[in-house]
Design a protein around this motif. Structure first.
Motif, PDB file in Angstrom:
ATOM      1  N   GLU A 124      -1.825  -0.571   0.284  1.00 27.73           N
ATOM      2  CA  GLU A 124      -0.473  -0.155   0.676  1.00 27.73           C
ATOM      3  C   GLU A 124       0.003   0.922  -0.296  1.00 27.73           C
ATOM      4  O   GLU A 124      -0.017   0.711  -1.518  1.00 27.73           O
ATOM      5  CB  GLU A 124       0.501  -1.341   0.625  1.00 27.73           C
ATOM      6  N   GLY A 125       0.420   2.055   0.232  1.00 24.27           N
ATOM      7  CA  GLY A 125       1.020   3.082  -0.607  1.00 24.27           C
ATOM      8  C   GLY A 125       0.079   3.715  -1.623  1.00 24.27           C
ATOM      9  O   GLY A 125       0.530   4.233  -2.650  1.00 24.27           O
ATOM     10  N   VAL A 126      -1.216   3.694  -1.343  1.00 27.37           N
ATOM     11  CA  VAL A 126      -2.151   4.360  -2.255  1.00 27.37           C
ATOM     12  C   VAL A 126      -2.300   5.805  -1.766  1.00 27.37           C
ATOM     13  O   VAL A 126      -3.068   6.096  -0.856  1.00 27.37           O
ATOM     14  CB  VAL A 126      -3.517   3.639  -2.323  1.00 27.37           C
ATOM     15  N   GLY A 127      -1.516   6.689  -2.367  1.00 25.94           N
ATOM     16  CA  GLY A 127      -1.357   8.024  -1.813  1.00 25.94           C
ATOM     17  C   GLY A 127      -2.253   9.090  -2.429  1.00 25.94           C
ATOM     18  O   GLY A 127      -2.175  10.251  -2.050  1.00 25.94           O
ATOM     19  N   ASN A 151       0.616   0.780   5.275  1.00 22.58           N
ATOM     20  CA  ASN A 151       1.391   2.016   5.333  1.00 22.58           C
ATOM     21  C   ASN A 151       1.239   2.872   4.068  1.00 22.58           C
ATOM     22  O   ASN A 151       1.028   2.345   2.979  1.00 22.58           O
ATOM     23  CB  ASN A 151       2.872   1.650   5.509  1.00 22.58           C
ATOM     24  N   GLY A 152       1.358   4.193   4.245  1.00 25.14           N
ATOM     25  CA  GLY A 152       1.541   5.093   3.109  1.00 25.14           C
ATOM     26  C   GLY A 152       0.317   5.415   2.297  1.00 25.14           C
ATOM     27  O   GLY A 152       0.433   5.714   1.111  1.00 25.14           O
ATOM     28  N   CYS A 153      -0.853   5.390   2.908  1.00 19.79           N
ATOM     29  CA  CYS A 153      -2.062   5.691   2.144  1.00 19.79           C
ATOM     30  C   CYS A 153      -2.605   7.079   2.476  1.00 19.79           C
ATOM     31  O   CYS A 153      -2.392   7.605   3.563  1.00 19.79           O
ATOM     32  CB  CYS A 153      -3.134   4.647   2.432  1.00 19.79           C
ATOM     33  N   ALA A 154      -3.312   7.640   1.538  1.00 20.87           N
ATOM     34  CA  ALA A 154      -3.948   8.941   1.742  1.00 20.87           C
ATOM     35  C   ALA A 154      -5.154   8.800   2.673  1.00 20.87           C
ATOM     36  O   ALA A 154      -5.663   7.704   2.899  1.00 20.87           O
ATOM     37  CB  ALA A 154      -4.391   9.519   0.396  1.00 20.87           C
ATOM     38  N   LEU A 177      -3.963  -0.661   9.790  1.00 24.33           N
ATOM     39  CA  LEU A 177      -3.048  -1.648  10.370  1.00 24.33           C
ATOM     40  C   LEU A 177      -1.826  -0.901  10.887  1.00 24.33           C
ATOM     41  O   LEU A 177      -1.333   0.021  10.238  1.00 24.33           O
ATOM     42  CB  LEU A 177      -2.647  -2.669   9.306  1.00 24.33           C
ATOM     43  N   GLU A 178      -1.337  -1.299  12.031  1.00 27.86           N
ATOM     44  CA  GLU A 178      -0.223  -0.567  12.642  1.00 27.86           C
ATOM     45  C   GLU A 178       1.112  -0.924  12.023  1.00 27.86           C
ATOM     46  O   GLU A 178       1.288  -2.025  11.498  1.00 27.86           O
ATOM     47  CB  GLU A 178      -0.198  -0.855  14.147  1.00 27.86           C
ATOM     48  N   GLY A 179       2.061   0.013  12.152  1.00 31.46           N
ATOM     49  CA  GLY A 179       3.422  -0.274  11.733  1.00 31.46           C
ATOM     50  C   GLY A 179       3.931   0.708  10.696  1.00 31.46           C
ATOM     51  O   GLY A 179       3.174   1.463  10.100  1.00 31.46           O
TER      52      GLY A 179
END
Lengths: 280, 280
Positions: A124-127, A151-154, A177-179
């Motif tokens: 999650e959030g690994v950008g 959400n929020g990954c590169a 994963l959706e959302g």
């Protein structure tokens, strides 16, 4: 077929053109770039992957060396270029002198990924592309079967991710994963329904990592999903609430949390360890 | 005393001049550069370290924010500069806007380092500044007491090592073992004489890491030295022969060895784990 190209503007070199900005390709499905593999090891992993390879481009000596030891399918275009021509087309000097490009194939479904896995990591959030690449390298090395993206990954198929992963993004199955950032966590129920124990990795964990990865009798969980958040914010409270346990890597006082790919590596190691030694 | 400097050529900015080439300073003792800390966290760690700080340089807003919360000794020169003046002096844009420089103090002796340590890591051929920095960050985070350098390692006080370590190179004691690439290994006898168990980390290990870090009764070694070699070649045979055991991190077939700082992190984790859980 192997063809020598002398003109950097030749449209047959478009797959390797302007590589520093190659991830934005409105002309391709999804608007994203091709997959680019650099160097013999990663090129071979691309050729062995599920992604359809389009071109192999290299300096004459590098192509000779590669083709002497590897089979390349007939439908792959092989272009021989000088260092100068490649640098001009790609936009910088590619000293490794061997590149392959492939099309982004559709992802497997989450169900498909889970059906064949025992250990998965959920991000999650690994950008950061380098962290994503390093995570895949560590996951592959220590027997993690799949990667799921919250959400929020590169983009794992971005050129730098591919390179840092040493090509493991091309081998280890992954799915998204959706959302949105507040709804994707619901899809974690899908993992629980599939029998996974869900463990959040967080510096504010209630139990140590070693404790979290085994049941009360000291036996490792049959199926395990490790959740890891981006450097800085870490996992959202929302995501952690959807898991069974919050685990920490014990840290010395006054120090900083580990890099996200490093703490994931430690968690993957502990998972592998629990399956080998079967005791805390 | 805080002074505003408007001219990038002002000699008072020499400590932060041309920072991309600042490690070569024939005018300074040893011919090496000053220590450069970037950002409030690392600047604070430098100020709290054994290294004598010379200057603090920053944008006005960054200096205001820092000085409102931190004590800076009177003998540190504080220079206020605009973003443009600093970029011009340093040779590139330093968006963090806060820097401190310090003199390289003499290293402690190996004996001094060993006298106060329970767990040390010994590096050989780790030539990359980022890996050195990451190793120190991981060592500090997981309770490793000191770092010893064998032959062929990069400078831990180089600017990039300082940054990647998050300043831990300034806190964790380190010393260099004497000798060339074929003779430094003799100084490992000094560790054995001091009661250390010597364990080599190598993909070709004879035992797992978990097994190597405990004695036959399952108790952790009182004093432990973990040897780690550079990415690619790893430890020399010569070094491994001077150790008590060769330990491997179990890896999935067909994958690559871990990055050197990552495999060190796993070893540090296992060491800490052995001290906490006292069983394999």
């Amino acid at each position: 077929m192997r063809v020598r190209i002398e003109d950097p503007a030749d449209p047959r070199l478009d797959d390797v053109r302007d590589l520093n900005h190659s991830d934005n390709r409105p002309d391709l499905p999804g608007g994203k770039g091709l997959i680019v593999a650099e160097g013999p090891l990663v090129v071979s992993r691309l050729l062995a992957s599920r992604f359809p390879v389009r071109t192999l481009v290299g300096f004459p000596s590098k192509l000779d060396a590669y083709l002497a030891e590897h089979e390349v399918p007939d439908d792959v275009d092989v272009y021989e270029v000088s260092r100068e021509v490649l640098a001009d087309a790609a936009g910088f000097d590619l000293h490794r002198g061997l590149l392959a490009t492939a099309v982004r194939a559709p992802e497997p479904t989450v169900d498909d990924v889970l059906a064949k896995a025992r250990t998965v990591v959920v991000l999650e959030g690994v950008g950061d592309h380098e962290n994503i690449g390093a995570l895949f390298r560590n996951a592959a090395g220590m027997g993690v079967d799949a990667v799921l993206f919250g959400n929020g990954c590169a983009d794992p198929l971005y050129r730098r991710s591919v390179r840092v992963s040493m090509g493991h993004v091309l081998r280890t199955p992954f799915a998204h994963l959706e959302g949105t950032h507040t709804t994707w966590q619901r899809s974690l129920a899908q993992l629980r329904d599939a029998g996974y124990r869900l463990v959040s990795m967080t510096p504010a964990g209630e139990v140590t990592l070693a404790e979290a990865l085994v049941d009360e009798a000291g036996a490792p969980w049959g199926k395990l999903a490790l959740l890891v958040g981006g450097e800085g914010p870490g996992l959202t409270e929302h995501a952690m609430r959807a898991t069974d346990a919050r685990a920490m890597i014990p840290m010395a006082p006054g120090t900083d949390s580990l890099n996200v790919a490093t703490s994931a590596a430690v968690a993957f190691y502990e998972r592998d360890r629990s399956l080998r030694h079967r005791s805390v």
